[in-house]
Write an enzyme that holds these catalytic residues in place. Structure first.
Site, PDB file in Angstrom:
ATOM      1  CB  SER A   1      14.027 -59.748 -10.415  1.00 11.52           C
ATOM      2  OG  SER A   1      12.879 -61.390 -10.157  1.00 11.52           O
TER       3      SER A   1
ATOM      4  CG  ASP B   1      11.307 -60.312  -7.169  1.00 13.20           C
ATOM      5  OD1 ASP B   1      12.105 -59.993  -7.710  1.00 13.20           O
ATOM      6  OD2 ASP B   1      11.167 -61.779  -7.439  1.00 13.20           O
TER       7      ASP B   1
END
Length: 296
Positions: A64, A177
């Site tokens: 991320s 993610d």
């Protein structure tokens, strides 16, 4: 003949794992940067402290927002130059809002943003080895990008926060993610030959009683998920750094300076433990069990 056979076996092992030290007793430090959206800016302060104390980093991995900072540092960008970009950063620098059933924004603008931040855009040209982790939405398993290829797409995938950013289609997979499957990417660093991992954990609020919008709901779900995966990455880490940024909002880009300062403070507080890893004569932590756990 037997000696040549032994040398050839050793060479083949080195080729299979190019990051493995020729001398097993060598300490190789890996830096694992977790996710946290805007709160991930605190990673910059951690990098500054590590450089000030001359802590050698042999490989870096990120998920991320941690993948953005990891890639910038691996490419050769200094903490100061990364900070300059972070202090001026706004959500629109990485998000283009759109109408879609899969998310509110695309990440195509991130390519231009990364072009300003990174010194190189390819894994094989990085100053130090880099791994970027995304999540395969179909299998639910982490997808680790490293060694070769362009870094822009893996970072966009690793940052594709569900509900906000559109998933990334790549190689027949739907990627989101990396935090979904791997909160802190310690495992890839062990596979890359690191003997010790310094993990940077970006904390979320301790509790959330006001679910005023969908992202507070999604964020709380991530937090609950993280508590279930935390024992795994902690068992693979020698030192864990946790900057005190939990009270800041997920999109608090305006608080970048505060987050950087707190990242530096947390890393400085952990420095005695980090220095113990580098002391001459200290036995290198055995990682075989952790690697087996990472491969499970």
């Amino acid at each position: 003949m037997q000696r040549m056979s032994i040398l050839w076996d050793a060479a083949r092992k080195l080729i299979r794992n190019p990051y493995q030290s020729r001398r097993p007793k060598d300490v190789r430090i890996g830096l694992a940067l977790g996710g946290g959206f805007a709160r991930g800016i605190a990673h910059i302060g951690v990098l500054r402290a590590l450089e000030q104390h001359k802590v050698p980093i042999h490989a870096v991995a990120g998920v991320s927002s941690g993948s953005v900072v990891a890639a910038a540092y691996a490419s050769g960008a200094s903490p100061d130059s990364i900070q300059n970009v972070a202090l001026a950063m706004k959500l629109r620098d990485v998000a283009r809002f759109t109408l879609s059933r899969l998310g509110f924004a695309g990440t195509d603008r991130m390519v231009q943003f990364l072009g300003r931040l990174l010194k190189t855009s390819r894994f094989e040209d990085m100053r130090i080895p880099l791994a970027v982790v995304a999540t395969d939405l179909n299998s639910g398993k982490p997808v680790v990008f490293q060694d070769r290829g362009d870094v822009h797409l893996p970072i966009r995938a690793s940052c594709a926060y569900p509900g906000l950013f559109l998933p990334i289609e790549h190689g027949g997979r739907c990627l989101v993610d990396g935090f979904v499957s791997m909160e802190v990417p310690a495992a890839p660093l062990l596979r890359m030959g690191c003997t010790h991992v310094i993990a940077v954990n970006i904390p979320s609020p301790a509790d959330c009683k006001d679910f005023g919008h969908m992202f507070s709901v999604i964020g709380r779900c991530f937090q609950i998920l993280g508590t279930r995966t935390e024992p795994e990455w902690r068992s693979q880490s020698a030192v864990v750094i946790t900057p005190a940024v939990e009270e800041l909002d997920w999109d608090s880009f305006a608080s970048a300076k505060i987050m950087i300062e707190r990242g530096e403070q947390a890393a400085n507080a952990a420095m005695p433990a980090i220095r113990q890893l580098l002391e001459p004569g200290v036995a290198v932590r055995k990682v075989q069990a952790a690697v087996r756990l990472a491969d499970a």
